[in-house]
Design an enzyme around this catalytic site. Structure first.
Site, PDB file in Angstrom:
ATOM      1  N   HIS A   1      -5.796   5.524  -8.714  1.00 59.33           N
ATOM      2  CA  HIS A   1      -4.604   5.556  -8.180  1.00 59.33           C
ATOM      3  C   HIS A   1      -3.597   5.680  -9.253  1.00 59.33           C
ATOM      4  O   HIS A   1      -3.853   5.313 -10.496  1.00 59.33           O
ATOM      5  CB  HIS A   1      -4.436   4.159  -7.569  1.00 59.33           C
ATOM      6  CG  HIS A   1      -4.758   3.667  -6.370  1.00 59.33           C
ATOM      7  ND1 HIS A   1      -4.564   2.441  -5.896  1.00 59.33           N
ATOM      8  CD2 HIS A   1      -5.933   4.450  -5.698  1.00 59.33           C
ATOM      9  CE1 HIS A   1      -5.303   2.200  -4.832  1.00 59.33           C
ATOM     10  NE2 HIS A   1      -6.224   3.348  -4.549  1.00 59.33           N
TER      11      HIS A   1
ATOM     12  N   ASP B   1      -2.560   2.483 -11.279  1.00 55.04           N
ATOM     13  CA  ASP B   1      -3.671   1.940 -11.901  1.00 55.04           C
ATOM     14  C   ASP B   1      -3.595   2.259 -13.208  1.00 55.04           C
ATOM     15  O   ASP B   1      -4.386   1.503 -14.131  1.00 55.04           O
ATOM     16  CB  ASP B   1      -4.917   1.839 -11.061  1.00 55.04           C
ATOM     17  CG  ASP B   1      -4.930   1.236  -9.597  1.00 55.04           C
ATOM     18  OD1 ASP B   1      -4.217   0.197  -9.653  1.00 55.04           O
ATOM     19  OD2 ASP B   1      -5.453   1.840  -8.881  1.00 55.04           O
TER      20      ASP B   1
HETATM   21  C1  XUL Z   1      -8.285  -0.033   0.883  1.00 55.04           C
HETATM   22  C2  XUL Z   1      -9.423   1.040   0.424  1.00 55.04           C
HETATM   23  C3  XUL Z   1      -8.433   1.529  -0.750  1.00 55.04           C
HETATM   24  C4  XUL Z   1      -8.910   2.864  -0.780  1.00 55.04           C
HETATM   25  C5  XUL Z   1      -8.100   3.806  -1.889  1.00 55.04           C
HETATM   26  O1  XUL Z   1      -9.075  -0.867   1.968  1.00 55.04           O
HETATM   27  O2  XUL Z   1     -10.419   1.091   0.688  1.00 55.04           O
HETATM   28  O3  XUL Z   1      -9.082   0.971  -1.910  1.00 55.04           O
HETATM   29  O4  XUL Z   1     -10.345   3.026  -1.103  1.00 55.04           O
HETATM   30  O5  XUL Z   1      -6.787   3.324  -1.901  1.00 55.04           O
END
Ligand code: XUL
Ligand code: CO
Length: 455
Positions: A119, A122
């Site tokens: 992300h 992050d």
């Molecule tokens: C949320 C989830 C996230 C996504 C990426 O439940 O699974 O971690 O995978 O944002």
């Protein structure tokens, strides 16, 4: 161990500074006996072994995620961060981000993870403006580029965090305020382009806060239209910049909002159809999200496969007793074997992969716990893949399914499906031929016993 990295110059931390393991986890086969020098090895993950004509590494395409393993600090609703990693807490945020990248790529190397996922928030600190945040990200991108070059680790997918900052508390694309929509669009444009430059194989849109808490304050029809527009903008931009990765949506029925629009595979497919995107967007599926929607993981995979939108997997598990998303590492062989069986039946994971969107329990505070969690999960998935291969090669289960549907290969069955029989014609045939269907056993218990024999 923590002191070692603390004392080390930020960008040049030695490879084994943070984790105690000296050598990357190696494949040693089923007979492996741990020693103090080599406590951990792969028993099944033999990445060059051919499974149904493909290298195991290429069938599984493991990815390690940044957010749970390096971003998250070990909080829970009652507790403060328990991990206290050297890059968490005080210090120059960019120096901390660089230190985090060192540890992350160290882990990728030690477990031989071919891919990673991230992300934007992050990997680099958020700035006072989006421009500043993007500059931070650009600096980390250069670091990623170098580290990816050095290690051969590739990017499975990137995504934008459209849920942590309070500006997104009422959603990103589905926000009542178009300025928030615009901000989210700008953020996604930046991460999509970064993912493209880093040769990512996919770009994921996790619904995040695309949902609502109460209809008393929500115009559901408007919000769905906004979401459709947003997704179309992303797809348009993907083509404009020549990104060849897949765009993926991650279904989840609830959490963080009470109702999430990307509820499950069926819902997402209907949404894609409604917005003309069924050939442009696929799904990133996750076991616990399936459970929360009242489905098995296998069901969601099989349905996505049948609809032609199986994109990638977030490979974690939930807890049977808990009704929320616990994001635990997979550790149940029959469960994962059935998952791999459905993936193989759907034609394999393709351009997607198996991303460990999984986090340690917050009492697993040693850096080495990250190594053990990932390596043992990878080995379990490899073992499950071999089980699934056996199930397919043996073919007994599939023969049973074929036999069960063989009537559809007869003249009548084919004619019905090809639209050559009206209701009237069928009624005439049934009456004229005095058709009386003969019920046959579906033999579930026999098949469950057969399935167990492969584990
Ligand atoms: C949320 C989830 C996230 C996504 C990426 O439940 O699974 O971690 O995978 O944002
Ligand atoms: Co996920």
């Amino acid at each position: 161990m923590m002191q070692t990295l603390d004392a080390a110059p930020v960008a040049t931390a030695p490879h084994t500074a943070y984790f105690s393991l000296r050598q990357p986890v190696a494949f040693r086969g089923e007979g492996f006996q741990p020693t103090p020098d080599e406590p951990l090895a792969y028993r099944y993950y033999d990445k060059n072994r051919l499974v149904l004509g493909k290298r195991m590494e290429d069938q599984l395409r493991f990815a390690t995620c940044y957010w749970h393993s390096f971003g998250w600090g070990g909080t829970d609703p009652f507790g403060e961060p328990s991990f206290q990693r050297p890059w968490h807490g005080a210090g120059d945020p960019m120096a901390q981000a660089l230190r985090k990248a060192d540890a992350a790529f160290d882990l990728f190397r030690l477990i031989d993870s071919p891919f990673f996922t991230f992300h934007d928030r992050d990997v680099a600190p958020e700035g006072a403006t989006l421009r500043e945040s993007n500059e931070h990200l650009r600096r980390i991108e250069a670091v990623f580029e170098r580290k990816m070059d050095e290690t051969g680790v590739r990017l499975l997918w990137g995504t934008a965090n459209l849920f942590s900052n309070r500006r997104y508390m009422a959603g990103a694309a589905t926000n009542p305020d178009p300025d928030v929509f615009a901000y989210a669009a700008a953020q996604v444009k930046n991460v999509l382009e970064m993912t493209h430059r880093l040769k990512g194989h996919n770009y994921v849109l996790w619904g995040g806060r695309e949902g609502y808490e109460t209809l008393l304050n929500t115009d559901l029809k408007r919000e769905l239209a906004q979401l459709g527009r947003f997704l179309n903008l992303v797809v348009e931009h993907k083509h404009r910049i020549g990104f060849t990765g897949q765009i993926l949506i991650e279904p989840k029925p609830a959490e963080p909002t009470k109702h999430q629009y990307d509820y499950d595979v069926g819902t997402v497919y209907g949404f894609l159809k409604a917005h003309g995107l069924e050939n442009e967007v696929k799904v990133n599926l996750e076991q616990n999200h399936a459970l929360l929607a009242g489905h098995t993981f296998e069901h969601e995979i099989a349905l996505a496969g049948a609809l032609g939108i199986l994109g990638s997997l977030d490979m974690n598990r939930g807890d049977e007793m808990l009704g929320w998303d616990t994001d635990q590492f997979p550790n149940n062989l029959p469960q994962v074997a059935m998952t791999m069986y459905e993936v193989l039946k759907a034609g394999g994971i393709g351009q997607g992969g198996l991303n460990f969107d999984a986090k340690l329990r917050r009492q697993s505070i040693d850096p080495d716990d990250l190594v053990w969690a990932h390596a043992t999960a990878m080995d379990l998935c490899a073992r499950a893949l071999l089980v699934a291969e056996k199930m397919l090669q043996d073919g007994a289960l599939q023969r049973h399914v074929q036999a069960r549907y063989q009537g559809w290969d007869t003249e009548r069955g084919r004619a019905i499906l090809q639209g050559e029989r009206s209701l009237e014609a069928l009624a005439r045939e049934v009456e004229a031929d005095a058709i009386e269907p003969q019920p046959r056993s579906a033999q579930q218990e026999r098949l469950e016993h057969l399935a167990n024999s492969y584990f």
